[in-house]
Design a protein around this motif. Structure first.
Motif, PDB file in Angstrom:
ATOM      1  N   ARG A  87       0.831  -1.205   0.000  1.00 37.88           N
ATOM      2  CA  ARG A  87       0.000   0.000   0.000  1.00 37.88           C
ATOM      3  C   ARG A  87       0.864   1.253   0.000  1.00 37.88           C
ATOM      4  O   ARG A  87       1.838   1.338   0.747  1.00 37.88           O
ATOM      5  CB  ARG A  87      -0.926   0.022   1.222  1.00 37.88           C
ATOM      6  N   THR A  88       0.456   2.217  -0.835  1.00 43.69           N
ATOM      7  CA  THR A  88       1.037   3.554  -0.809  1.00 43.69           C
ATOM      8  C   THR A  88       0.025   4.458  -0.111  1.00 43.69           C
ATOM      9  O   THR A  88      -1.087   4.663  -0.610  1.00 43.69           O
ATOM     10  CB  THR A  88       1.326   4.065  -2.230  1.00 43.69           C
ATOM     11  N   GLU A  89       0.385   4.973   1.044  1.00 41.52           N
ATOM     12  CA  GLU A  89      -0.542   5.737   1.869  1.00 41.52           C
ATOM     13  C   GLU A  89      -0.396   7.242   1.633  1.00 41.52           C
ATOM     14  O   GLU A  89       0.370   7.673   0.781  1.00 41.52           O
ATOM     15  CB  GLU A  89      -0.313   5.375   3.348  1.00 41.52           C
ATOM     16  N   GLN A  90      -1.187   8.034   2.365  1.00 37.45           N
ATOM     17  CA  GLN A  90      -1.209   9.504   2.260  1.00 37.45           C
ATOM     18  C   GLN A  90      -1.618   9.941   0.848  1.00 37.45           C
ATOM     19  O   GLN A  90      -0.975  10.758   0.210  1.00 37.45           O
ATOM     20  CB  GLN A  90       0.167  10.088   2.611  1.00 37.45           C
ATOM     21  N   HIS A 150      -3.537   0.578  -3.403  1.00 37.01           N
ATOM     22  CA  HIS A 150      -3.152  -0.803  -3.104  1.00 37.01           C
ATOM     23  C   HIS A 150      -2.779  -1.504  -4.399  1.00 37.01           C
ATOM     24  O   HIS A 150      -3.620  -1.657  -5.289  1.00 37.01           O
ATOM     25  CB  HIS A 150      -4.299  -1.537  -2.412  1.00 37.01           C
ATOM     26  N   GLN A 151      -1.534  -1.910  -4.508  1.00 40.13           N
ATOM     27  CA  GLN A 151      -1.078  -2.620  -5.697  1.00 40.13           C
ATOM     28  C   GLN A 151      -0.951  -4.098  -5.373  1.00 40.13           C
ATOM     29  O   GLN A 151      -0.287  -4.497  -4.413  1.00 40.13           O
ATOM     30  CB  GLN A 151       0.273  -2.080  -6.176  1.00 40.13           C
ATOM     31  N   GLU A 152      -1.604  -4.929  -6.183  1.00 39.33           N
ATOM     32  CA  GLU A 152      -1.569  -6.383  -6.007  1.00 39.33           C
ATOM     33  C   GLU A 152      -0.828  -7.013  -7.178  1.00 39.33           C
ATOM     34  O   GLU A 152      -1.087  -6.681  -8.341  1.00 39.33           O
ATOM     35  CB  GLU A 152      -2.984  -6.950  -5.923  1.00 39.33           C
ATOM     36  N   LEU A 153       0.078  -7.934  -6.848  1.00 37.26           N
ATOM     37  CA  LEU A 153       0.897  -8.599  -7.849  1.00 37.26           C
ATOM     38  C   LEU A 153       0.798 -10.107  -7.660  1.00 37.26           C
ATOM     39  O   LEU A 153       0.645 -10.589  -6.532  1.00 37.26           O
ATOM     40  CB  LEU A 153       2.368  -8.176  -7.722  1.00 37.26           C
ATOM     41  N   ASN A 174       1.360 -12.868 -13.457  1.00 37.33           N
ATOM     42  CA  ASN A 174       0.041 -13.398 -13.811  1.00 37.33           C
ATOM     43  C   ASN A 174      -1.096 -12.672 -13.099  1.00 37.33           C
ATOM     44  O   ASN A 174      -2.259 -13.041 -13.252  1.00 37.33           O
ATOM     45  CB  ASN A 174      -0.034 -14.896 -13.523  1.00 37.33           C
ATOM     46  N   ASN A 175      -0.770 -11.627 -12.323  1.00 35.59           N
ATOM     47  CA  ASN A 175      -1.811 -10.814 -11.689  1.00 35.59           C
ATOM     48  C   ASN A 175      -1.273  -9.402 -11.518  1.00 35.59           C
ATOM     49  O   ASN A 175      -0.129  -9.208 -11.086  1.00 35.59           O
ATOM     50  CB  ASN A 175      -2.213 -11.389 -10.336  1.00 35.59           C
ATOM     51  N   ASN A 176      -2.099  -8.411 -11.846  1.00 40.39           N
ATOM     52  CA  ASN A 176      -1.638  -7.029 -11.821  1.00 40.39           C
ATOM     53  C   ASN A 176      -2.851  -6.102 -11.678  1.00 40.39           C
ATOM     54  O   ASN A 176      -3.658  -6.000 -12.587  1.00 40.39           O
ATOM     55  CB  ASN A 176      -0.869  -6.730 -13.116  1.00 40.39           C
TER      56      ASN A 176
END
Length: 309
Positions: free
Chosen positions: A143-146, A202-205, A237-239
């Motif tokens: 997560r990148t906050e602020q 929120h970045q999911e990989l 395979n997920n982005n």
């Protein structure tokens, strides 16, 4: 007179009866056999005892060979190979930068704890050295906050995000920066509601990981200790990238700055407990540093993940 007597005696012996000579030879042979049989029993071992000692020696030799085969994996081909299912909680983070955009490089970030699972095959080259390969499915995220965001007619999009159609009118910025200019544009037509900065991207990989590693045994007993090193090839395979508010999550799109194929260097420590020669429990804390996960379109993002396999 003496000479005549000797010659006569010699002639008498030479003219002895052949049957008498045969009897004499037989008596000599019998005497020799008797002398042999009269040798003390202490001077030679009975045949039964000699046979028993030979059997004991053969049994000891077979036991030594069996022990060597158990201790040396090279003595039996089937003991060189091993197959192991693997599962691990994995923690993803970085040494700096941002995987989304350079303007978020200094924002607070927090890594997710996800899971990796798969299977690996190993081959014991020597008693100390083992090589192994395997395949894992790895889920990562952070997560990148602020983050601040507001609706706008003409959103200034982040170039590294491929937006969904429903997200194109949302402007996102560092929470320390103002959205006044874009909000003013939108205010000409509607009321602007600038949200709190307590939001996050929120970045999911997700990756399919193919690993190749080697382990060297420092201790090889009931409890074993190994050092591990190697590398992995990671196939994306997920982005996805989502905007998280206090009570809702909105999917923005996907990152276009991720490489479909990347690599990692792997180092770790192995601990194992042997229940039997064929079954053991392994615990391996591993550190994996990604080398080229992102393209140069984002800032100097240096990601890594930790796993307890």
């Amino acid at each position: 007179t003496t000479s005549s007597y000797g010659i006569a005696q010699s002639n008498q012996n030479n003219n002895a009866n052949p049957l008498q000579q045969q009897n004499t030879a037989a008596e000599n042979q019998a005497n020799a056999i008797a002398a042999t049989e009269n040798v003390s029993k202490d001077d030679r071992l009975p045949a039964e005892e000699t046979k028993s000692l030979q059997e004991i020696a053969d049994a000891q030799k077979e036991d030594a060979i069996a022990d060597a085969e158990v201790e040396d994996p090279k003595s039996k081909t089937d003991t060189r190979w091993g197959i192991t299912p693997m599962v691990a909680p994995v923690y993803y983070n970085s040494f700096g930068g941002s995987g989304i955009a350079s303007e978020f490089a200094d924002n607070k970030k927090s890594g997710d704890v996800n899971f990796s699972y798969g299977v690996q095959v190993s081959y014991a080259v020597t008693n100390k050295l083992t090589v192994r390969s395997g395949i894992n499915k790895v889920d990562l995220g952070y997560r990148t906050e602020q983050i601040n965001f507001a609706p706008t007619i003409q959103a200034r999009s982040i170039s590294s995000i491929d937006y969904n159609q429903s997200s194109q009118l949302i402007q996102i910025a560092d929470g320390n920066k103002s959205l006044a200019s874009s909000a003013a544009e939108f205010a000409n037509n509607s009321t602007v509601a600038v949200t709190s900065i307590n939001n996050a991207l929120h970045q999911e990989l997700g990756y399919i990981e193919v690993l190749f590693e080697a382990e060297y045994a420092l201790l090889d007993r009931k409890v074993g200790i190994q050092v591990i090193g190697g590398f992995s090839t990671l196939f994306l395979n997920n982005n996805s990238i989502s905007l998280e508010e206090s009570n809702s999550v909105s999917r923005l799109g996907a990152s276009n700055s991720l490489n479909n194929t990347s690599f990692s260097t792997n180092v770790g420590l192995g601990l194992d407990y042997k229940f039997t020669e064929r079954i053991q429990f392994n615990l391996e804390p591993m550190f994996k540093y990604q080398l080229n996960a992102y393209t140069k379109t984002v800032s100097d993002f240096r990601p890594y993940y930790l796993g307890l396999y």
